[in-house]
Design a protein around this motif. Structure first.
Motif, PDB file in Angstrom:
ATOM      1  N   LEU A 281       0.824  -1.217   0.000  1.00  0.00           N
ATOM      2  CA  LEU A 281       0.000   0.000   0.000  1.00  0.00           C
ATOM      3  C   LEU A 281       0.857   1.267   0.000  1.00  0.00           C
ATOM      4  CD1 LEU A 281      -2.880   1.026   0.021  1.00  0.00           C
ATOM      5  CD2 LEU A 281      -2.875   0.855   2.506  1.00  0.00           C
TER       6      LEU A 281
ATOM      7  N   TYR B  57       0.474   4.299  -2.581  1.00  0.00           N
ATOM      8  CA  TYR B  57       0.306   5.702  -2.157  1.00  0.00           C
ATOM      9  C   TYR B  57       1.371   6.592  -2.811  1.00  0.00           C
ATOM     10  CZ  TYR B  57      -2.971   4.735   1.720  1.00  0.00           C
ATOM     11  OH  TYR B  57      -4.055   4.406   2.470  1.00  0.00           O
TER      12      TYR B  57
ATOM     13  N   TYR C 177       0.444   9.566  -5.318  1.00  0.00           N
ATOM     14  CA  TYR C 177       0.715  10.952  -4.899  1.00  0.00           C
ATOM     15  C   TYR C 177       1.403  11.737  -6.023  1.00  0.00           C
ATOM     16  CZ  TYR C 177       1.402  14.482  -1.261  1.00  0.00           C
ATOM     17  OH  TYR C 177       1.342  15.614  -0.497  1.00  0.00           O
TER      18      TYR C 177
ATOM     19  N   ILE D 149      -1.129  13.040  -8.581  1.00  0.00           N
ATOM     20  CA  ILE D 149      -2.218  13.905  -8.126  1.00  0.00           C
ATOM     21  C   ILE D 149      -2.247  15.259  -8.837  1.00  0.00           C
ATOM     22  CG2 ILE D 149      -2.579  15.434  -6.114  1.00  0.00           C
ATOM     23  CD1 ILE D 149      -2.912  13.022  -4.408  1.00  0.00           C
TER      24      ILE D 149
ATOM     25  N   VAL E  69      -7.213  10.921  -8.722  1.00  0.00           N
ATOM     26  CA  VAL E  69      -6.860   9.539  -8.372  1.00  0.00           C
ATOM     27  C   VAL E  69      -7.829   9.009  -7.321  1.00  0.00           C
ATOM     28  CG1 VAL E  69      -4.991   8.033  -7.598  1.00  0.00           C
ATOM     29  CG2 VAL E  69      -4.441  10.180  -8.735  1.00  0.00           C
ATOM     30  N   PHE E  70      -8.321   7.817  -7.562  1.00  0.00           N
ATOM     31  CA  PHE E  70      -9.240   7.208  -6.601  1.00  0.00           C
ATOM     32  C   PHE E  70      -8.832   5.748  -6.395  1.00  0.00           C
ATOM     33  CE2 PHE E  70     -13.466   5.372  -5.395  1.00  0.00           C
ATOM     34  CZ  PHE E  70     -13.615   6.107  -4.219  1.00  0.00           C
TER      35      PHE E  70
ATOM     36  N   ASP F  27      -9.518   0.642   4.861  1.00  0.00           N
ATOM     37  CA  ASP F  27      -8.106   0.245   4.847  1.00  0.00           C
ATOM     38  C   ASP F  27      -7.292   1.022   3.814  1.00  0.00           C
ATOM     39  OD1 ASP F  27      -9.413  -1.015   2.793  1.00  0.00           O
ATOM     40  OD2 ASP F  27      -8.160  -2.803   2.835  1.00  0.00           O
ATOM     41  N   LEU F  28      -7.958   1.861   3.014  1.00  0.00           N
ATOM     42  CA  LEU F  28      -7.242   2.677   2.025  1.00  0.00           C
ATOM     43  C   LEU F  28      -7.248   4.157   2.392  1.00  0.00           C
ATOM     44  CD1 LEU F  28      -8.654   1.069  -1.259  1.00  0.00           C
ATOM     45  CD2 LEU F  28      -6.521   0.527  -0.100  1.00  0.00           C
ATOM     46  N   TYR F  29      -8.340   4.600   3.009  1.00  0.00           N
ATOM     47  CA  TYR F  29      -8.480   6.020   3.368  1.00  0.00           C
ATOM     48  C   TYR F  29      -8.673   6.127   4.880  1.00  0.00           C
ATOM     49  CZ  TYR F  29      -9.261   7.059  -1.578  1.00  0.00           C
ATOM     50  OH  TYR F  29      -9.123   7.188  -2.931  1.00  0.00           O
TER      51      TYR F  29
ATOM     52  N   GLN G 139     -11.753  13.627  -4.455  1.00  0.00           N
ATOM     53  CA  GLN G 139     -11.031  12.352  -4.371  1.00  0.00           C
ATOM     54  C   GLN G 139      -9.552  12.588  -4.054  1.00  0.00           C
ATOM     55  OE1 GLN G 139     -11.712  10.696  -8.252  1.00  0.00           O
ATOM     56  NE2 GLN G 139     -13.762   9.991  -7.748  1.00  0.00           N
ATOM     57  N   ASN G 140      -8.960  13.539  -4.776  1.00  0.00           N
ATOM     58  CA  ASN G 140      -7.540  13.832  -4.555  1.00  0.00           C
ATOM     59  C   ASN G 140      -7.289  14.347  -3.143  1.00  0.00           C
ATOM     60  OD1 ASN G 140      -6.782  13.082  -7.077  1.00  0.00           O
ATOM     61  ND2 ASN G 140      -6.184  15.114  -7.799  1.00  0.00           N
TER      62      ASN G 140
ATOM     63  N   LEU H  60      -7.348  11.528  -0.662  1.00  0.00           N
ATOM     64  CA  LEU H  60      -6.156  10.680  -0.795  1.00  0.00           C
ATOM     65  C   LEU H  60      -4.919  11.389  -0.239  1.00  0.00           C
ATOM     66  CD1 LEU H  60      -4.899   8.056  -1.862  1.00  0.00           C
ATOM     67  CD2 LEU H  60      -4.591   9.185  -4.058  1.00  0.00           C
ATOM     68  N   ALA H  61      -4.762  12.654  -0.614  1.00  0.00           N
ATOM     69  CA  ALA H  61      -3.586  13.409  -0.152  1.00  0.00           C
ATOM     70  C   ALA H  61      -3.582  13.540   1.370  1.00  0.00           C
ATOM     71  CB  ALA H  61      -3.564  14.783  -0.807  1.00  0.00           C
TER      72      ALA H  61
ATOM     73  N   THR I 284      -4.962  11.489   3.477  1.00  0.00           N
ATOM     74  CA  THR I 284      -4.652  10.162   4.020  1.00  0.00           C
ATOM     75  C   THR I 284      -3.150   9.903   3.980  1.00  0.00           C
ATOM     76  OG1 THR I 284      -6.783   9.298   3.285  1.00  0.00           O
ATOM     77  CG2 THR I 284      -5.070   7.680   3.713  1.00  0.00           C
ATOM     78  N   ILE I 285      -2.534  10.218   2.845  1.00  0.00           N
ATOM     79  CA  ILE I 285      -1.088   9.977   2.701  1.00  0.00           C
ATOM     80  C   ILE I 285      -0.310  10.887   3.658  1.00  0.00           C
ATOM     81  CG2 ILE I 285       0.873  10.101   1.112  1.00  0.00           C
ATOM     82  CD1 ILE I 285      -1.133   9.382  -1.150  1.00  0.00           C
ATOM     83  N   ASP I 286      -0.738  12.136   3.775  1.00  0.00           N
ATOM     84  CA  ASP I 286      -0.046  13.083   4.671  1.00  0.00           C
ATOM     85  C   ASP I 286      -0.096  12.637   6.127  1.00  0.00           C
ATOM     86  OD1 ASP I 286       0.736  14.697   2.650  1.00  0.00           O
ATOM     87  OD2 ASP I 286      -0.882  16.155   2.876  1.00  0.00           O
TER      88      ASP I 286
ATOM     89  N   ARG J 217      -0.059   3.757   7.144  1.00  0.00           N
ATOM     90  CA  ARG J 217      -1.248   3.089   7.699  1.00  0.00           C
ATOM     91  C   ARG J 217      -0.935   1.634   8.027  1.00  0.00           C
ATOM     92  NH1 ARG J 217      -5.801   5.225   7.330  1.00  0.00           N
ATOM     93  NH2 ARG J 217      -7.077   3.438   6.760  1.00  0.00           N
ATOM     94  N   ARG J 218       0.207   1.113   7.454  1.00  0.00           N
ATOM     95  CA  ARG J 218       0.556  -0.289   7.739  1.00  0.00           C
ATOM     96  C   ARG J 218       2.011  -0.384   8.076  1.00  0.00           C
ATOM     97  NH1 ARG J 218      -2.771  -3.836   3.354  1.00  0.00           N
ATOM     98  NH2 ARG J 218      -4.762  -3.578   4.320  1.00  0.00           N
TER      99      ARG J 218
END
Lengths: 168, 74
Positions: free
Chosen positions: A28, A32, A36, A39, A44-45, B9-11, B60-61, B64-65, B67-69, B73-74
């Protein structure tokens, strides 16, 4: 479907690309990382259609992209995904080394040692075992031998046969 | 009305919450959730297809951004 590696399935639909990857191959974190990077030019989804797959939808920000643009996107994303997965693996494998170098650099950046630190420092230059001669300099190992002590020289000369080594 | 399903588990839930708040000015957003995902039902306040497409995409972006920031997460 487009020509992509077997572990990345891609599907082009109206103005978007759906890539399906196996999360056991691409972690994952790598997904990511790749997402990123895209973006700024795509929407992106991420979606999980099943436990064993992960779908990434890339939709270009320009409304009606050409098919070539979408195909290029699939290729670029696949490359980026591989790169991120590989970098992640290198980081995992070298985590201890990276931590050691970082902590050393940070401790160096803390400034010069205090007088107490210097007082505690072990300045002794004790001999240590060096059976392979790693700590020796090149001169010590291969250089010209040092002249022998004068007391040893006559005894050596007497041992040599007569005439040998004489100039006349 | 467009439904976006953000898998847990993704967001991150916090990122999805913040996204809904951030886009409240440009869309009416209804939130629902189940065990595996948080769903946002998005109704953009603009009607042109290009505007709708952009609002949904940027949402959506943003999720995601965020979440990544937030970090690993794992």
């Amino acid at each position: 479907m487009t020509d992509t590696p077997e572990n990345v399935k891609a599907e082009l639909s109206r103005g978007a690309v759906n890539l399906e990857v196996d999360p056991s191959i691409y972690p994952l974190g790598a997904i990511y990382g790749a997402a990123y990077i895209f973006i700024d030019r795509c929407y992106v989804f991420l979606y999980r259609p099943s436990e064993t797959s992960l779908r990434i939808t890339l939709q270009t920000k320009e409304p009606e992209p050409a098919e070539e643009t979408l195909r290029a996107l699939v290729g670029e994303f696949s490359n980026e995904l591989l790169s991120c997965a590989w970098r992640r693996q290198i980081t995992e494998e070298n985590r201890e080394l990276i931590q050691a170098v970082t902590s050393k650099a940070l401790s160096g950046a803390m400034g010069s040692p205090s007088l107490d630190d210097l007082a505690d420092f072990d300045f002794s230059d004790d001999e240590f075992e060096d059976p392979l001669g790693i700590a020796q300099s090149w001169e010590e190992k291969h250089g010209r031998k040092t002249p022998k002590e004068p007391a040893e020289a006559p005894a050596e000369a007497a041992a040599t046969p007569e005439g040998e080594g004489a100039d006349s | 009305m467009i439904e976006l399903r953000f898998h847990r588990d993704l967001y991150s839930a916090k990122a999805v919450e913040e996204t809904a708040e951030a886009f409240a000015a440009v869309a009416s957003i209804e939130r629902s959730e189940d065990e595996s995902a948080i769903t946002l039902a998005v109704e953009p306040r603009y009607t042109k297809p290009a505007q709708v497409r952009r609002i949904i995409g940027e949402l959506q972006n943003y999720a995601l951004a965020k979440t990544i920031d937030e970090g690993p997460r794992r």
